[in-house]
Design an enzyme around this catalytic site. Structure first.
Site: not given
Lengths: 348, 348, 348, 348
Positions: C272, C232, C270
């Site tokens: 983000d 992340s 991830s």
């Protein structure tokens, strides 16, 4: 124009707050509304134009927001309003299949007033919203022309007709004749009087579901439809209270409360959509400064707008229903007037 | 139609995955693309049509999604795609001010194929996306007619021209001539070969910002503009992988990665917008059953689409740049071809 | 604290704009950052605190916005930031499974400073963001305590460590040791100098995908993983430029461009996520007036923030990679430093 | 547990559709609800747990969706539900300042059942929703412990108490004692009976605004508050109808209709939030196939869920109001029961 019959003439009012002097979206100073109504053969349709202010809207863009209650709709212009928080043309309302024509009319209208569009400066984002009037209108005829849109724009004025006029000509609501309605409320802030106003293009609701403010259920004179809730409703909201676009979006979201009070559950096939603007915050197309100043509402006071937003949505729909004359349209399809269905003793 | 020059002919490819046999959006079986190009006087514009499948799209709606990278754009049709997760017309691309005309053309096209629209059944949601070709094209002329849109639809085929054609006729990219480009990748899932393809209408990027896959910065032959990043880019994505609309939205969002690799930062004035559909999941307009079955991707495998999504966006833009011939348009405005600006040894 | 090694010491800089004097999020006046680092046994984790201004954040709320690039994440606080456009606590960063503990710590911290919370006034919205440091850290131990969060808050100062510290202690990036990095740019508007700064908690990217600003691909010393892009990245953005929350959201969205330039495609697994605030627009909890005044950016100038937003995201990640020492953690898992993998001649 | 008093015992029912046998969210097979109630000194609070199915939720994730009616709320877990369309833990409800503690409890609960979390597999996304019970409860005491959350989880069963229990212990609604309420409806599709059920944590509405289904306005026995609409309401929705996450989001959005019918306008300070799941579509954490099959609703039939969604929200709130005993809490603050305010002839 004779004085229109209004919801309050039949004792129908919503909430306890005071309406503006016109009880209309045009109680917000500078707002004007115009119609072009098309009634011929199987055609029952038209265009309604809302001008947020009398100046050049492309040069002086009102802060604006959109809210989609249920997105079964074909409006144009929303992507950019979401991104930039402004509108830059008048708002046109029409039938579903005439959105393209009205968008083109708005483009030409903007170019006429701003010959640098698409040349020395950016293009323009036309805003058109719609409902499906296909029950009363031969919508396949695509009867609305660019000239019709221009006439609606030209006829805009602070006083305007409600009911089966303009884009509302062929609309239906809860099994009754629907159309254009309006309402407003006065709001005091820091000792100054402001207004919040709405204009609806009302074309939603199943027959048999309408509930009046006093709790009465009013069945249409026509048999209760087994058809799903279709149609749509467009709620255009104006205010002279300075709001930023996020606040405006929060306010217009409460239009859904007004619809629910009327008996709707925002049916699958109904494009229930709100668009709001404030005349008190504007973005200049040719702004020279890098930093600008804007006013906004103390967010802790925003309930002062939420409650009237629900009230004026509810009342504007009733206003459309009361004002609209019974109408026969395409293939002899008929919609009665709510006026003829409720016990009444008109107050004026 | 002579075999077009493609990005790979100039050694420009993106990522390590294998393209489909055409390296085109039409590697997705059933997808067809057509153009109508308008070149006359100061007019450099046109229409590009993408047909998701050869059947009746209104009756058999592909699952679809939209994603707005930067919403300085005037597309029509997005409200309903967001709500229902399907498209029900072909997709048209054109210049910004011709969206209304193309929407009307799609409405008539849908009525022709479905005479019950707006009568016995619902209305129709036309989908039109746009870029501003005002630098090379006299966009104020609103040169695109409904007939032009119909011709683009009629000419749709699995093989189609790229470069300065159709809606791409007057577009610019990073100071070069832009336009239509395409690319695809093969994706193996459970032993079956699928495809992910993109078609771009490329009209974005500041002169001087273009970066090739090998890291080279290629300056336009024209002086570097001090103007902001304007224009826009439309990315249309097709796949035969069964995805639900949420997954599709996740996939097409990665088109922004491809734009960033090219040197863009999604400028304020650029309407960067992606629309995707899958041919493998369709919603039947006249579905009789209450419950339906649909396939979807195991979400844990979705990176298998994310990476090629970035690659095909990047390569489709380069494809447009390589294919587009140098063009002189309105008022003698000129855009050179990337072909003439890079060291090259065409491979074919 | 010894002077940390920074990305620019290894010749890694992004874009052409000038950094602030610290090249740090703390170039925005008033912003402070603190860490608590936990290294013991199999524990490699911690907390990083960002204080937007030195005053009472609950009484004086910075205008704020969040943007989800890919939502595989477990942050808390976003619903209210989206609705109201402000934050009202410091921002804490930590490992994924410690979000609850840090949220509780923020609640107690807010009550201490504002004893009327939950009694005479509203409750409080803690904001905590996270990455998964489970490769190097025994994340199941839930090692972070409320005291650790308080220590991070107490240690906040305008100068702070970068690399494998605080919440960054156990993070990985592109197969290298990741962690905390920062960068800033100066922005001139109307003759005044402002700053835009970012702090990242960097824990994303597949081994082998990292691309340096000069185009070099740097493979990790560890074998290229066949695992999907996980981890992340959290991007916290600060500015002293007056922006409204919509503008702020537009700006922080461009952090995705910086990630793409580094070689990422925003992988499925991830989280983000970007969160931004401006110190130049604040909302007073006890505001007395109904209408307030706020400054905003001329939207036509917003590209002046978009481009540096991409640059500082990219550079802050490289900063984390260069500053982070090679680290051995849980079960002997090892992450090398980018410093040891690139050809280098440190400039200082 | 004695048979609870329910809304229908006082003649309060909403709409014309048939409830399930329990008129409860647990009419959806497999759903279980548990409470831990804390009443001591100035503490009036607790935890309510909803288990979507009796299996391992992390391994077998129900398709889910969230909808924010008004985002003045501090829930955790929404970012990932929006991205992936599933939940992977039980749902916990509690007071606003105990969200962190309950999130940590869910993390430990998930690790216990799935020792690979954060090691060989991903982390976990706890879902906790909240209302502010600070009027009756000493919310600053942060009285809820992880053990309390675990006890709520352990006590989950298909039959559960309603009223001033669990997370509802200290809640208020329209000036009356609020808390936990529930309702359900039977829905026939293709000859099979399904259920749609809701459980509310009801803590919203201004004193004096409550409107009963028959139109009666019921004023609280306490003086009408001049305070703004505060509190919040959480609506948890379950169904065994196969829906995709987009359809589920459309369905739960109609909970706002139910709130409006009760007299609410979704006040500024009210966190009005809905979370829904279906037990009929699940995503397997360890799915082996690349392509999976899921069922969905024919969208044209979705009104069959919209209308009962409004009904069960409205009725679940009335259920909470009727079931809740009058309560005295912190500093002698008192909330009367609706039971004592309405004309009544209990039916059982």
């Amino acid at each position: 124009m004779s004085k229109p019959v209004r919801a309050r003439d039949f004792g129908l009012s919503c909430g306890n707050l005071q309406p503006g002097s016109r009880n209309s979206i045009c109680d917000v100073p500078g707002v004007q509304v115009g119609h072009k109504t098309l009634v011929t053969g199987d055609i029952r349709t038209g265009v309604t134009a809302i001008l947020p202010h009398p100046g050049n809207l492309y040069r002086d863009k009102p802060v604006a927001a959109v809210h989609v209650i249920n997105g079964f709709g074909k409006s144009i212009g929303f992507v950019q309003v979401e991104e930039l928080g402004v509108i830059e043309t008048p708002i046109l309302l029409t039938n579903t299949l005439s959105v393209g024509t009205c968008a083109t009319a708005l483009v030409r209208h903007a170019i006429t007033g701003n010959p640098d569009i698409g040349r020395e400066t950016a293009t323009v984002n036309p805003v058109v919203l719609e409902c499906n009037d296909g029950w009363l209108n031969d919508i396949q005829a695509l009867a609305v022309s660019e000239d019709d849109a221009r006439e609606a724009l030209k006829s805009a004025a602070p006083d305007f007709a409600v009911g089966a006029v303009g884009a509302g000509c062929g609309m239906s609501t809860f099994g009754f004749k629907g159309g254009i309605g309006t309402s407003s409320r006065r709001i005091m802030l820091d000792g100054t009087e402001f207004h919040l106003g709405a204009l609806v293009l009302s074309n939603f609701g199943r027959s048999g579901d309408l509930r009046l403010p006093d709790g009465r259920v009013v069945e249409s004179l026509t048999p209760i439809s087994t058809h799903p809730e279709k149609g749509s409703i467009i709620i255009v909201v104006a205010t002279d209270i300075p709001l930023n676009d996020r606040q405006l979006k929060r306010v217009i979201r409460r239009s859904g409360v007004g619809l629910a009070r009327l008996g709707a559950f925002w049916g699958h096939g109904s494009g229930d959509i709100a668009l709001g603007f404030t005349t008190a915050n504007r973005v200049r197309h040719d702004e020279g400064a890098s930093l600008i100043s804007q006013r906004a509402l103390n967010e802790n006071r925003i309930d002062a707008l939420f409650e009237p937003m629900a009230d004026i949505t509810q009342e504007a729909v009733l206003d459309a229903l009361i004002a609209a004359d019974p109408t026969t349209g395409r293939d002899g399809h008929f919609r009665p007037s709510l006026r003829d269905a409720i016990d009444r003793s008109p107050l004026s």
